[in-house]
Design a protein around this motif. Structure first.
Motif, PDB file in Angstrom:
ATOM      1  N   HIS A 136      -4.236   3.682   1.851  1.00  0.00           N
ATOM      2  CA  HIS A 136      -4.442   2.242   1.944  1.00  0.00           C
ATOM      3  C   HIS A 136      -4.700   1.573   0.602  1.00  0.00           C
ATOM      4  CE1 HIS A 136      -4.115   2.341   6.249  1.00  0.00           C
ATOM      5  NE2 HIS A 136      -4.874   3.434   6.233  1.00  0.00           N
ATOM      6  N   LEU A 137      -4.415   2.294  -0.467  1.00  0.00           N
ATOM      7  CA  LEU A 137      -4.488   1.670  -1.786  1.00  0.00           C
ATOM      8  C   LEU A 137      -3.127   1.073  -2.128  1.00  0.00           C
ATOM      9  CD1 LEU A 137      -6.418   4.338  -3.865  1.00  0.00           C
ATOM     10  CD2 LEU A 137      -7.304   2.234  -2.838  1.00  0.00           C
ATOM     11  N   LEU A 138      -3.142   0.045  -2.942  1.00  0.00           N
ATOM     12  CA  LEU A 138      -1.866  -0.497  -3.395  1.00  0.00           C
ATOM     13  C   LEU A 138      -1.182   0.542  -4.288  1.00  0.00           C
ATOM     14  CD1 LEU A 138      -2.459  -4.252  -4.286  1.00  0.00           C
ATOM     15  CD2 LEU A 138      -1.774  -3.209  -2.138  1.00  0.00           C
ATOM     16  N   THR A 150       0.842  -1.191   0.000  1.00  0.00           N
ATOM     17  CA  THR A 150       0.000   0.000   0.000  1.00  0.00           C
ATOM     18  C   THR A 150       0.882   1.248   0.000  1.00  0.00           C
ATOM     19  OG1 THR A 150      -0.080   0.182   2.385  1.00  0.00           O
ATOM     20  CG2 THR A 150      -1.769  -1.188   1.358  1.00  0.00           C
TER      21      THR A 150
END
Lengths: 260, 316, 337
Positions: free
Chosen positions: A150-152, A98
């Protein structure tokens, strides 16, 4: 010119790859608190400078000093922990982690706890973990990408990936931040914002060495501009002088700048 | 440990080591070529070699060669050797090209990670081994002798034997041919160009797919040749014969400097000789350990090998 | 394949969305269910050769443990170890030798075996982990063979005859290991160890060590340039994996009572790797699923077992081309908070 406030210094650095000379007898210095830019046509040796600073290459000849200490032959991770961190021309994030974890990896650079600390949850480990998270979160909001925490990394929009790279490098708490074409692929508005951010980074006390093709960005924010051409430094002046320097103009006339 | 064997039979051990080394070198060429061009360890290359040994075996069966048939001489002998070897080379070459198509090409186009490619290669390796095991059984099969193993003369204590001379001479001829091919022909230049810089080569009009196919083909041909020689020398094979030999040939490639053709030759010969000495000192059952220890030592102290890496710099 | 993956992805998503407390409760119920498995007779699960309760220890449980250990190396840190059986063998021979010659208790040999295997991992790793990843694959492959050849050649290790009469663990409370026909005590010990290992690994995973491993796997150069001491963390991953492999070996040797070099063939390394890759490198549920598939299906399909390595080889190639992330991928998207 080198003086007491010089942080990073190249002295007569030459870099050869087989028969090709990428840098020849180059002197570079970066003083504390400045935004210095390194420009030049493609293949002039700019990224080679970064690779030497960060320990990717060992110079064929010459000296590289950081705060007066030679960094030639030091481990890359050690150089970073000494206070030199970079971004990459072609983005090299940890794609499957993330955004926050990417920044945490940078922030971990100064943590000392390891496997025993993690297993036993030692107080030092907890403190370091908390501090790393604080630093990471703070930097992400500073660069305006907290929403993506919290995104890749691979799922982030292109521009945010570039900003994330800057965050990750800043998280290592460098004294000199090396930015390799941070505005590549940006539109004018994004470049404007990035310029502001780089200034803000400097105002926080970081020193910046910037490689950039976009002349308006370079001229707008740099305190000093160094020009490389075919591996030699042909100019080292304040931005307004650079634009009038006949050698620089000549260097750029032959090879069109891929100003985007 | 027993140094007396080493000193008393030094000549013989050296000569036998060179014969073994020639086979390692031929297989090592395949690792080195593919590594030079694709920066990838063709993990299934050991199976290409294994298929070559079966190519030799089956063609020998096909022409009715058996242990009882009288030893051949003259033209019949040369003809038999050529036929068996050409079939082995053809099978290995074809298998190598198919391997690249099936296990590697898609991944290469997608720019897949090293681990993914390596696992695909391991899969291909297992598949080939098991296919042969299911087809031919798991026991050793004997290769019929067609060349009388005759000791011509003794030199420094080494028996100069017909089969060993055949292996050394033909391996040398093969390697000279390969070196001429890579350094002189247009196709060879393509290989060197891609090894140097893939992106630039594409811009210069080199067809990468064709170069890669050619690289695998050459590696396969060399492995098939080695497979045939291995049969002449050891006279037996089975499905798993490639594993240990593969590790050794890879060691030879790394020892010489992976990506470097002459390095593969030198590495193979050095490894063969050292292994031969090692077996004399520590006993034959430890000889496989010798190669491995050498690999680790080389990686520790001189990871770029004796002659250095890269295909483009070696003029071979 | 497509269908299966969409199911596993959905299950993974649902799990992540559950509240923490529910996750804990479900985990406890799940573990309890697993623990009573050998008590219930489900004829449907028996295989032609063995009854299901016996299978639970060897192979299913052992494969789960070995898969989890190798996953630290391959899945987390991205280091390809093709000789993992070596550490299994080191654990096995530690148990065999110290148990039969010095008559130490299993409960002492267990940690000792782990430490010896970890040290072997560190000794092998130190020279080789500096190098490019694919060199490691070959070196570990060779190492696996060396350990086996050593076992074959060294008389003191029983050579080809193997080591018989390896002692079983001393009883703890009602758990008596003496009865060979009762697989339950060993199974419970193994289960407890698996849970302990998972628990420890989770802690490591959530620390900077776990992040460093992932960063190394993703882009080793970039990781190093961000200050990650790559060699140090690779060594940790390699030796932790080795230690878990050694643990499996100690358990195995003590359970079967007799080991020989034939117990540690090259193909076993490949099976362990298959568990990790099939399950989806990097996550523990995936590895458990992979271990179940690799250990149980071939036992069940004895008729096909001849072809299992062949099919498995083909499956690896196909999978790397179609779904390289495995059955249960590491993570489809980031945690949603």
């Amino acid at each position: 010119m080198p003086n007491e406030s010089t942080l990073l210094e190249f002295k007569n650095v030459t870099m050869r790859f087989g028969g090709v000379t990428a840098l020849s007898d180059v002197d570079i210095s970066v003083g504390k608190g400045e935004i210095a830019a390194l420009i030049g046509p493609n293949g002039a040796g700019k990224t080679t400078v970064f690779n030497i600073v960060t320990g990717v290459y060992q110079p064929t000849q010459g000296e590289v000093r950081f705060k007066g200490e030679s960094i030639v032959g030091k481990k890359r991770s050690e150089i970073t922990r000494m206070g030199l961190a970079r971004t990459f021309q072609n983005i090299r994030l940890f794609a499957e982690m993330t955004a926050l974890e990417n920044v945490l990896v940078g922030a971990d650079a100064h943590s000392k706890s390891s496997v025993p600390g993690a297993i036993l949850t030692l107080p030092r480990k907890r403190r370091e973990e908390r501090e790393a998270h604080e630093r990471a979160n703070e930097l992400m909001s500073f660069m305006g990408i907290s929403k993506q925490a919290h995104l890749l990394a691979k799922g982030l929009p292109y521009g945010d990936q570039r900003r994330l790279e800057i965050c990750r490098a800043l998280a290592t708490n460098p004294e000199v931040l090396l930015l390799d074409e941070p505005a590549a692929g940006f539109n004018p508005v994004e470049k404007e914002i990035l310029g502001e951010q780089i200034r803000a980074i400097r105002d926080r006390g970081y020193t910046v060495l910037l490689i950039e093709h976009d002349m308006s960005l370079v001229m707008g924010i740099s305190d000093r501009v160094m020009v490389l051409d075919f591996g030699t430094k042909i100019a080292d002046e304040i931005p307004s002088e650079i634009q009038r320097d006949p050698r620089v103009i000549a260097a750029y006339l032959g090879v069109p700048v891929d100003a985007s | 440990m027993n140094f007396s064997t080493l000193t008393s039979q030094f000549g013989a051990l050296t000569f036998d080591g060179l014969v073994l080394g020639a086979i390692y070198a031929l297989v090592a060429l395949g690792y080195t070529l593919v590594y030079g061009v694709l920066r990838l360890i063709n993990f299934a290359h050991s199976e290409i070699f294994m298929l070559g040994t079966f190519g030799a075996l089956l063609s020998a069966h096909a022409i009715g060669l058996n242990a009882e048939s009288a030893p051949r001489s003259g033209l019949a002998l040369i003809g038999t050797f050529l036929l068996v070897t050409i079939v082995a080379m053809a099978i290995s070459g074809l298998a190598a090209v198919l391997l690249e198509r099936i296990a590697y090409r898609g991944l290469r186009r997608r720019g897949a990670g090293r681990l993914t490619v390596l696992i695909s290669a391991i899969g291909a390796s297992l598949f080939l081994q098991e296919a042969v095991a299911l087809w031919r059984g798991r026991n050793y099969e004997t290769f019929p002798r067609f060349l009388e193993k005759e000791v011509w003369f003794t030199l420094f204590g080494a028996d100069i034997r017909s089969d060993k001379v055949l292996i050394l001479v033909s391996a040398a001829l093969m390697m000279i041919a390969l070196e001429r091919f890579v350094s002189v022909t247009r196709l060879g230049r393509g290989i060197r160009a891609v090894a140097q810089n893939q992106d630039t080569s594409v811009l210069m009009g080199v067809n990468i797919d064709r170069v890669v196919t050619l690289t695998f083909l050459i590696g396969g041909l060399m492995a098939g040749f080695a497979g045939s020689l291995n049969q002449v020398y050891f006279e037996q094979t089975r499905f798993s014969i490639g594993i240990v030999l593969g590790v050794k040939a890879f060691t030879a490639a790394v020892l010489g400097g992976i990506g470097n053709l002459r390095g593969a030759l030198l590495g193979g010969l050095v490894l063969g000789v050292v292994e031969s000495y090692g077996a004399a000192i520590f006993g034959g059952s430890w000889k496989d350990v010798v190669a491995f220890v050498i690999l680790v030592l080389v990686l520790m102290f001189r990871p770029s090998g004796l002659l250095g890496e890269t295909l483009q710099k070696a003029r071979a | 394949m497509k269908y299966l993956s969409s199911v596993t992805d959905a299950v993974g998503d649902r799990w992540r969305e559950l509240p923490k407390a529910t996750q804990r409760l479900l985990t406890v119920i799940f573990i309890a269910g697993i623990a009573v498995l050998p008590m219930v007779q489900i004829p449907l699960l028996d295989t032609p050769q063995t009854d299901f309760p016996s299978l639970l220890f060897d192979k299913i449980g052992l494969y789960v443990l070995m898969g989890i250990g190798l996953n630290v190396v391959v899945g987390k840190a991205g280091l390809l170890d093709l000789g993992y059986v070596a550490f299994f063998a080191i654990g096995g021979y530690t148990m065999a030798q110290i148990g039969t010659l010095l008559h130490w208790s299993f409960w002492l040999i267990l940690p000792l075996g782990v430490v010896i295997a970890m040290s072997a991992g560190a000794i092998l790793g130190l020279p080789t982990l500096r190098l490019r990843g694919d060199y490691l694959a070959i070196v570990t492959l060779g190492f696996g063979e060396i350990i086996r050849i050593t076992a074959v050649n060294v008389d003191w290790l029983g050579a080809n005859r193997g080591v018989p009469n390896i002692p079983w663990p001393a009883a703890i409370g009602p758990l008596n290991f003496e009865d060979i026909l009762n697989p339950k005590p060993f199974y419970w010990v193994l289960l407890a160890l698996i849970i302990l290992v998972i628990w420890l690994l989770k802690r490591i995973d959530r620390s900077r060590v776990g992040r460093a491993w992932e960063a190394i796997r993703e882009d080793e150069d970039a990781a190093e340039l961000m200050g990650v001491q790559t060699l140090k963390f690779k060594l940790w991953a390699f030796s932790i994996g080795a230690g878990i492999g050694g643990m499996g070996g100690v358990l195995f040797a003590s359970k079967v009572g007799f080991i020989s070099p034939d117990n540690f063939p090259l193909t076993l390394s490949v099976m362990f790797l298959a568990i990790v890759v099939l399950g989806g490198s990097g996550n523990i549920p995936g590895v458990i699923l992979g271990a179940l598939a690799i250990s149980y299906i071939p036992e069940r399909l004895r008729g096909f077992s001849e072809y299992r390595v062949l099919l498995f080889g083909a499956a690896l190639v196909i999978m790397m081309n179609l779904r390289p992330q495995g059955l249960l991928p590491r993570r489809i998207r980031g945690k949603v908070i």
